[in-house]
Scaffold this motif. Structure first.
Motif, PDB file in Angstrom:
ATOM      1  N   ASN A  73     -11.044   8.578   7.138  1.00  0.00           N
ATOM      2  CA  ASN A  73     -10.129   7.633   6.499  1.00  0.00           C
ATOM      3  C   ASN A  73      -8.958   8.317   5.819  1.00  0.00           C
ATOM      4  OD1 ASN A  73     -11.955   5.766   7.372  1.00  0.00           O
ATOM      5  ND2 ASN A  73     -12.567   5.037   5.353  1.00  0.00           N
ATOM      6  N   ASP A  74      -9.236   9.433   5.128  1.00  0.00           N
ATOM      7  CA  ASP A  74      -8.157  10.085   4.389  1.00  0.00           C
ATOM      8  C   ASP A  74      -7.215  10.881   5.297  1.00  0.00           C
ATOM      9  OD1 ASP A  74      -9.893  12.112   5.034  1.00  0.00           O
ATOM     10  OD2 ASP A  74     -10.234  12.793   2.982  1.00  0.00           O
ATOM     11  N   SER A  75      -7.552  10.986   6.591  1.00  0.00           N
ATOM     12  CA  SER A  75      -6.676  11.676   7.543  1.00  0.00           C
ATOM     13  C   SER A  75      -5.978  10.707   8.489  1.00  0.00           C
ATOM     14  CB  SER A  75      -7.485  12.685   8.374  1.00  0.00           C
ATOM     15  OG  SER A  75      -8.081  13.667   7.559  1.00  0.00           O
ATOM     16  N   PHE A  76      -6.336   9.425   8.405  1.00  0.00           N
ATOM     17  CA  PHE A  76      -5.778   8.428   9.319  1.00  0.00           C
ATOM     18  C   PHE A  76      -4.316   8.195   8.961  1.00  0.00           C
ATOM     19  CE2 PHE A  76      -5.615   4.760  11.998  1.00  0.00           C
ATOM     20  CZ  PHE A  76      -6.716   4.861  12.846  1.00  0.00           C
ATOM     21  N   TYR A  77      -3.461   8.147   9.978  1.00  0.00           N
ATOM     22  CA  TYR A  77      -2.016   8.022   9.720  1.00  0.00           C
ATOM     23  C   TYR A  77      -1.690   6.708   9.005  1.00  0.00           C
ATOM     24  CZ  TYR A  77      -1.293   4.640  13.540  1.00  0.00           C
ATOM     25  OH  TYR A  77      -1.317   3.513  14.344  1.00  0.00           O
ATOM     26  N   LEU A  78      -0.603   6.732   8.248  1.00  0.00           N
ATOM     27  CA  LEU A  78      -0.168   5.563   7.485  1.00  0.00           C
ATOM     28  C   LEU A  78       1.257   5.196   7.867  1.00  0.00           C
ATOM     29  CD1 LEU A  78      -1.480   6.276   3.863  1.00  0.00           C
ATOM     30  CD2 LEU A  78      -2.111   4.335   5.314  1.00  0.00           C
ATOM     31  N   ILE A  79       1.460   3.944   8.235  1.00  0.00           N
ATOM     32  CA  ILE A  79       2.791   3.414   8.498  1.00  0.00           C
ATOM     33  C   ILE A  79       2.854   2.018   7.864  1.00  0.00           C
ATOM     34  CG2 ILE A  79       4.435   2.590  10.221  1.00  0.00           C
ATOM     35  CD1 ILE A  79       4.220   5.523  10.398  1.00  0.00           C
ATOM     36  N   HIS A  80       3.725   1.832   6.907  1.00  0.00           N
ATOM     37  CA  HIS A  80       3.997   0.487   6.387  1.00  0.00           C
ATOM     38  C   HIS A  80       5.328   0.505   5.649  1.00  0.00           C
ATOM     39  CE1 HIS A  80       2.683   1.967   2.470  1.00  0.00           C
ATOM     40  NE2 HIS A  80       1.491   2.225   2.934  1.00  0.00           N
ATOM     41  N   THR A  81       5.830  -0.682   5.337  1.00  0.00           N
ATOM     42  CA  THR A  81       7.140  -0.794   4.690  1.00  0.00           C
ATOM     43  C   THR A  81       7.034  -1.026   3.191  1.00  0.00           C
ATOM     44  OG1 THR A  81       7.242  -3.177   5.098  1.00  0.00           O
ATOM     45  CG2 THR A  81       8.160  -1.733   6.802  1.00  0.00           C
ATOM     46  N   ALA A  82       5.823  -1.136   2.667  1.00  0.00           N
ATOM     47  CA  ALA A  82       5.640  -1.443   1.246  1.00  0.00           C
ATOM     48  C   ALA A  82       5.992  -0.236   0.379  1.00  0.00           C
ATOM     49  CB  ALA A  82       4.199  -1.866   0.979  1.00  0.00           C
ATOM     50  N   LEU A  83       6.890  -0.436  -0.595  1.00  0.00           N
ATOM     51  CA  LEU A  83       7.189   0.631  -1.544  1.00  0.00           C
ATOM     52  C   LEU A  83       5.978   0.898  -2.429  1.00  0.00           C
ATOM     53  CD1 LEU A  83      10.824  -0.365  -2.605  1.00  0.00           C
ATOM     54  CD2 LEU A  83      10.111   1.416  -0.986  1.00  0.00           C
ATOM     55  N   ILE A  84       5.312  -0.189  -2.833  1.00  0.00           N
ATOM     56  CA  ILE A  84       4.088  -0.092  -3.622  1.00  0.00           C
ATOM     57  C   ILE A  84       3.027  -0.933  -2.923  1.00  0.00           C
ATOM     58  CG2 ILE A  84       2.986  -0.519  -5.853  1.00  0.00           C
ATOM     59  CD1 ILE A  84       5.745  -0.319  -7.128  1.00  0.00           C
ATOM     60  N   PRO A  85       2.036  -0.311  -2.274  1.00  0.00           N
ATOM     61  CA  PRO A  85       1.006  -1.079  -1.564  1.00  0.00           C
ATOM     62  C   PRO A  85       0.321  -2.074  -2.492  1.00  0.00           C
ATOM     63  CG  PRO A  85       0.874   1.239  -0.984  1.00  0.00           C
ATOM     64  CD  PRO A  85       1.854   1.142  -2.119  1.00  0.00           C
ATOM     65  N   PRO A  86       0.162  -3.331  -2.068  1.00  0.00           N
ATOM     66  CA  PRO A  86      -0.502  -4.330  -2.899  1.00  0.00           C
ATOM     67  C   PRO A  86      -1.927  -3.923  -3.275  1.00  0.00           C
ATOM     68  CG  PRO A  86       0.619  -5.373  -1.054  1.00  0.00           C
ATOM     69  CD  PRO A  86       0.658  -3.897  -0.799  1.00  0.00           C
ATOM     70  N   GLY A 138      -3.718  -1.656 -12.548  1.00  0.00           N
ATOM     71  CA  GLY A 138      -4.206  -2.645 -11.587  1.00  0.00           C
ATOM     72  C   GLY A 138      -4.830  -1.987 -10.370  1.00  0.00           C
ATOM     73  N   ARG A 139      -4.195  -0.933  -9.877  1.00  0.00           N
ATOM     74  CA  ARG A 139      -4.737  -0.246  -8.714  1.00  0.00           C
ATOM     75  C   ARG A 139      -6.064   0.421  -9.035  1.00  0.00           C
ATOM     76  NH1 ARG A 139      -2.383   2.306  -3.618  1.00  0.00           N
ATOM     77  NH2 ARG A 139      -3.962   3.833  -3.014  1.00  0.00           N
ATOM     78  N   ARG A 140      -6.160   1.041 -10.204  1.00  0.00           N
ATOM     79  CA  ARG A 140      -7.414   1.692 -10.581  1.00  0.00           C
ATOM     80  C   ARG A 140      -8.551   0.683 -10.667  1.00  0.00           C
ATOM     81  NH1 ARG A 140      -3.819   4.807 -13.703  1.00  0.00           N
ATOM     82  NH2 ARG A 140      -4.082   3.470 -15.523  1.00  0.00           N
ATOM     83  N   HIS A 141      -8.251  -0.508 -11.180  1.00  0.00           N
ATOM     84  CA  HIS A 141      -9.290  -1.536 -11.284  1.00  0.00           C
ATOM     85  C   HIS A 141      -9.738  -1.993  -9.898  1.00  0.00           C
ATOM     86  CE1 HIS A 141     -11.221  -5.416 -12.212  1.00  0.00           C
ATOM     87  NE2 HIS A 141     -11.452  -4.889 -13.402  1.00  0.00           N
ATOM     88  N   VAL A 142      -8.769  -2.177  -8.977  1.00  0.00           N
ATOM     89  CA  VAL A 142      -9.119  -2.580  -7.609  1.00  0.00           C
ATOM     90  C   VAL A 142      -9.895  -1.470  -6.905  1.00  0.00           C
ATOM     91  CG1 VAL A 142      -8.167  -3.193  -5.349  1.00  0.00           C
ATOM     92  CG2 VAL A 142      -7.199  -4.199  -7.418  1.00  0.00           C
ATOM     93  N   VAL A 161       6.836   1.732 -17.870  1.00  0.00           N
ATOM     94  CA  VAL A 161       5.913   0.643 -18.226  1.00  0.00           C
ATOM     95  C   VAL A 161       5.362  -0.015 -16.974  1.00  0.00           C
ATOM     96  CG1 VAL A 161       5.737  -1.632 -19.305  1.00  0.00           C
ATOM     97  CG2 VAL A 161       6.997   0.204 -20.450  1.00  0.00           C
ATOM     98  N   LEU A 162       6.268  -0.296 -15.989  1.00  0.00           N
ATOM     99  CA  LEU A 162       5.826  -0.921 -14.749  1.00  0.00           C
ATOM    100  C   LEU A 162       4.832  -0.026 -14.022  1.00  0.00           C
ATOM    101  CD1 LEU A 162       6.085  -3.204 -12.665  1.00  0.00           C
ATOM    102  CD2 LEU A 162       8.032  -1.975 -11.677  1.00  0.00           C
ATOM    103  N   GLY A 163       5.118   1.274 -14.001  1.00  0.00           N
ATOM    104  CA  GLY A 163       4.212   2.208 -13.345  1.00  0.00           C
ATOM    105  C   GLY A 163       2.834   2.203 -13.965  1.00  0.00           C
ATOM    106  N   ARG A 164       2.781   2.132 -15.299  1.00  0.00           N
ATOM    107  CA  ARG A 164       1.477   2.107 -15.971  1.00  0.00           C
ATOM    108  C   ARG A 164       0.710   0.836 -15.660  1.00  0.00           C
ATOM    109  NH1 ARG A 164       3.081   4.450 -22.018  1.00  0.00           N
ATOM    110  NH2 ARG A 164       3.326   6.639 -21.369  1.00  0.00           N
ATOM    111  N   VAL A 165       1.426  -0.301 -15.661  1.00  0.00           N
ATOM    112  CA  VAL A 165       0.766  -1.579 -15.374  1.00  0.00           C
ATOM    113  C   VAL A 165       0.221  -1.588 -13.950  1.00  0.00           C
ATOM    114  CG1 VAL A 165       1.135  -4.057 -15.076  1.00  0.00           C
ATOM    115  CG2 VAL A 165       2.114  -2.881 -17.057  1.00  0.00           C
TER     116      VAL A 165
END
Length: 246
Positions: free
Chosen positions: A61-74, A22-26, A14-18
């Motif tokens: 942009n889609d090849s730029f490296y990603l480093i962050h600590t967020a389990l789920i990016p805001p 939200g991400r799709r809308h953003v 349920v949380l994943g769907r919610v």
């Protein structure tokens, strides 16, 4: 135990769907954004040698490296974003996304690389960034004598202590709103992130930034520095020679 696992599994679904909705809308909001003053990148002349296999000047942009600590990016709607600048200032400033869009943007080629990147490693990228100069914002807030740091806080709670001098000098540190002529990707900090040339990201690159507290290093504690990492984080220079294969 089996019952608890079943309930937890349902909750995760349920949380994943919610969160997914939200991400799709953003993402849709981001896709429809029009960014006044943001230009498409044009590489400087003679930066390409025209040989296959040589790293291009601009990192997509889609090849730029990603480093962050967020389990789920805001996933933040631009209309809901704001940045509060407070602490050792003459007047508190609260900025909205519309406020940033109304300002004249600064733009620059900036190379970012992770402090953990080895020479020749993949944790490095070069992009055309667009945003609002942090020096101008701090000048408007009026920094008080004695301040030497800004504690930045992300929407997900991550923090970094950034040298005040690097945010206030002429290096074009910015609140970035665009990357390679497009609104920031969500995973790279949409709608707004901080970008400071010359500093490693662990002391400067606050994605989804929502709070700046102007302070002193002796009075703050940030995510990586409280784990023993250095406070200033200047990028150490390195170079790589690309030799085309036969």
């Amino acid at each position: 135990g089996a019952g608890l696992m079943a309930v937890a599994s349902v909750g995760v679904v349920v949380l994943g769907r919610v969160l997914g909705q939200g991400r799709r809308h953003v993402e849709e909001t981001r896709r429809l954004l029009r960014l006044p003053g943001v230009t498409e990148p044009e590489a400087p002349p003679d930066v390409s040698v025209g040989l296959e296999g040589v790293t291009p000047w601009r990192t997509p942009n889609d090849s730029f490296y990603l480093i962050h600590t967020a389990l789920i990016p805001p996933a933040i709607e631009p209309k809901d974003w704001q940045l509060r600048i407070h602490g050792m200032v003459d007047r508190e400033v609260v900025l909205t996304y519309a406020d940033l869009m109304a300002r004249r943007p600064t733009e620059a080629w900036v190379t970012l690389n992770c402090v953990s990147n080895p020479v020749g490693g993949l944790l490095i990228g070069n992009a055309w960034w667009s945003g609002v100069r942090t020096a101008d914002l701090l000048r408007e807030a009026g920094v008080r004598d004695g301040a030497d740091a800004v504690l930045q806080t992300s929407d997900d709670g991550w923090t970094c202590g950034t040298p005040l001098a690097a945010l206030a000098d002429d290096r074009d540190a910015m609140l970035a709103i665009a990357m390679n002529g497009q609104a920031l990707p969500i995973d790279h900090g949409f709608p707004v992130r901080t970008l400071v040339p010359g500093l490693y990201g662990y002391v400067s690159a606050c994605k989804w930034v929502v709070d700046w507290e102007v302070s002193r290093f002796e009075d703050i504690s940030a995510y990586w520095t409280q784990r023993g990492w250095g406070e200033l984080g200047p990028v150490k220079m390195s170079s790589r020679i690309d030799v085309p294969r036969r």
